[in-house]
Design an enzyme around this catalytic site. Structure first.
Site, PDB file in Angstrom:
ATOM      1  N   THR A 169       0.851  -1.196   0.000  1.00  0.00           N
ATOM      2  CA  THR A 169       0.000   0.000   0.000  1.00  0.00           C
ATOM      3  C   THR A 169       0.886   1.245   0.000  1.00  0.00           C
ATOM      4  O   THR A 169       2.029   1.174   0.448  1.00  0.00           O
ATOM      5  CB  THR A 169      -0.823  -0.041   1.311  1.00  0.00           C
ATOM      6  OG1 THR A 169      -1.783  -1.062   1.177  1.00  0.00           O
ATOM      7  CG2 THR A 169      -1.484   1.262   1.654  1.00  0.00           C
ATOM      8  N   ARG A 197     -14.183  -6.963  -0.273  1.00  0.00           N
ATOM      9  CA  ARG A 197     -13.492  -6.721   1.005  1.00  0.00           C
ATOM     10  C   ARG A 197     -12.964  -5.281   1.044  1.00  0.00           C
ATOM     11  O   ARG A 197     -12.315  -4.815   0.120  1.00  0.00           O
ATOM     12  CB  ARG A 197     -12.333  -7.705   1.173  1.00  0.00           C
ATOM     13  CG  ARG A 197     -11.489  -7.503   2.443  1.00  0.00           C
ATOM     14  CD  ARG A 197     -10.230  -6.705   2.174  1.00  0.00           C
ATOM     15  NE  ARG A 197      -9.325  -6.674   3.337  1.00  0.00           N
ATOM     16  CZ  ARG A 197      -8.230  -5.938   3.393  1.00  0.00           C
ATOM     17  NH1 ARG A 197      -7.882  -5.168   2.382  1.00  0.00           N
ATOM     18  NH2 ARG A 197      -7.457  -5.957   4.448  1.00  0.00           N
ATOM     19  N   VAL A 198     -13.264  -4.569   2.096  1.00  0.00           N
ATOM     20  CA  VAL A 198     -12.716  -3.224   2.280  1.00  0.00           C
ATOM     21  C   VAL A 198     -11.775  -3.283   3.481  1.00  0.00           C
ATOM     22  O   VAL A 198     -12.159  -3.758   4.555  1.00  0.00           O
ATOM     23  CB  VAL A 198     -13.842  -2.196   2.514  1.00  0.00           C
ATOM     24  CG1 VAL A 198     -13.263  -0.824   2.802  1.00  0.00           C
ATOM     25  CG2 VAL A 198     -14.761  -2.134   1.289  1.00  0.00           C
ATOM     26  N   THR A 220      -0.207   1.463   7.116  1.00  0.00           N
ATOM     27  CA  THR A 220      -0.115   0.319   6.219  1.00  0.00           C
ATOM     28  C   THR A 220       0.048  -0.936   7.070  1.00  0.00           C
ATOM     29  O   THR A 220       0.513  -0.851   8.207  1.00  0.00           O
ATOM     30  CB  THR A 220       1.071   0.480   5.243  1.00  0.00           C
ATOM     31  OG1 THR A 220       1.311  -0.780   4.587  1.00  0.00           O
ATOM     32  CG2 THR A 220       2.356   0.886   5.938  1.00  0.00           C
TER      33      THR A 220
HETATM   34  N1  ASP Z   1      -3.641  -2.029   4.836  1.00  0.00           N
HETATM   35  C1  ASP Z   1      -3.855  -2.553   3.511  1.00  0.00           C
HETATM   36  C2  ASP Z   1      -5.114  -3.387   3.525  1.00  0.00           C
HETATM   37  O1  ASP Z   1      -5.271  -4.187   4.426  1.00  0.00           O
HETATM   38  C3  ASP Z   1      -2.739  -3.383   2.990  1.00  0.00           C
HETATM   39  C4  ASP Z   1      -1.356  -2.775   3.095  1.00  0.00           C
HETATM   40  O2  ASP Z   1      -1.116  -1.858   3.875  1.00  0.00           O
HETATM   41  O3  ASP Z   1      -0.458  -3.222   2.353  1.00  0.00           O
HETATM   42  O4  ASP Z   1      -5.882  -3.290   2.617  1.00  0.00           O
END
Ligand code: ASP
Length: 313
Positions: A169, A197-198, A220
């Protein structure tokens, strides 16, 4: 008051083959965001520009380079928040959009709502003439290969975010020359996630938060864990109790690890320009631009320094 721009490219076990492209991508994005403020733009303009740069770079899991869900589709989440007004806009499960962060900003500025999801987000994009891109254009070769390798395993949203299934992310936080703060976060989520999915990234107080009175955060990591502890707001509340930015982030990430066994990372800036990039995963690519210095890192405790000059601005 001097301006500060901090960006991250996701907290996870970044494999060596993506390491140098990830660091160079975050450095470029930090310079792009910082240069927006140097030219008179606001923190809000800067975080949008930095995140667009990361969304356009297929090494990261946002916009181009996003991960695929269980049906091999790309569904994107993003948020942007203005610390001056507490205005915020977000999109979730949106398809075929190259720069969801700008669509999130349009939700904030052109609607009476804060989050638009799925078909509604795409209908809104059509109504303001945001052009769409075919899914194949958003998917990198790396992601197509990884998805093919792992699609038969039920590993989509794992508790252990240090696993290699995860992907990066992106996010940015900034304080501008007027002392206004802003944050933005954008993601394709987690590979093999269920359709619809959110995660945390589009949810205010979880994937990001910005308030001129406290600071700005972009998170993240394992989205379900971040949601359970409302990570961005948790970091802010430690800051509101008087903790320094690094300590506030460490305490909150530690709590997420202890309480729900989730790993992740965060970038933070305070209204006075203190900043931190902290993570509990193996690696997180990050970069920070301030005064005439560009800082960056990937591994724990790493902090490299290079001069910010006319060339990289
Ligand atoms: N936090 C993000 C999610 O779960 C994934 C990520 O940070 O890479 O959608």
């Amino acid at each position: 008051m001097s301006a500060v721009m901090v960006v991250h490219g996701g907290a996870w076990a970044i494999p060596d083959e993506l390491a140098s492209a990830s660091v160079s991508g975050v450095k470029t994005a930090a310079c792009e965001g910082f240069s927006v403020m140097k030219k008179g733009g606001s923190a809000l303009d800067a975080v949008e520009a930095a995140v667009r740069s990361l969304e356009d770079n297929s090494v990261f899991n946002a916009g181009h380079g996003a991960v695929l869900n269980s049906e091999g589709e790309v569904e994107l989440d993003a948020i942007i928040m203005d610390g001056k007004t507490l205005g915020s806009g977000a999109v979730s499960s949106v398809k075929n959009i190259a720069n969801p962060v700008s669509l999130a900003r349009a939700v904030m500025e052109k609607t009476n709502h804060m989050i638009l999801t799925s078909r509604g987000a795409n209908l809104f994009a059509d109504s303001i003439d945001v052009s769409t891109v075919p899914t194949e254009k958003l998917v990198s070769e790396f992601e197509r290969t990884e998805w093919e390798k792992h699609k038969n395993y039920a590993t989509g949203v794992k508790e252990d975010f240090n696993a290699k299934w995860a992907h990066d992310t992106v996010g940015a936080v900034a304080v501008d020359f007027d002392g206004n703060v802003a944050c933005a976060t954008s993601t394709g989520g987690i590979r093999n996630k269920m359709v619809g999915r959110v995660g945390d990234s589009s949810i205010i107080g979880c994937g990001g938060y910005a308030d001129n009175f406290s600071g700005a955060v972009s998170c993240t990591g394992h989205g379900e864990s971040i949601l359970k502890v409302t990570l961005a707001r948790l970091i802010m509340s430690y800051m509101e109790q008087g903790k320094a930015v690094a300590e506030a982030s460490e305490l909150a990430l530690q709590y997420m690890g202890d309480r729900v066994h989730g790993a992740g990372g965060a970038i933070v800036v305070s209204p006075s320009g203190q900043w931190a990039a902290t993570f509990t995963t193996e690696r997180m690519a990050w970069a920070a631009a301030e005064n005439d210095t560009l800082w960056s890192g990937l591994n724990p405790q790493e902090k490299f320094q290079t001069p910010l000059n006319e060339w990289n601005l």
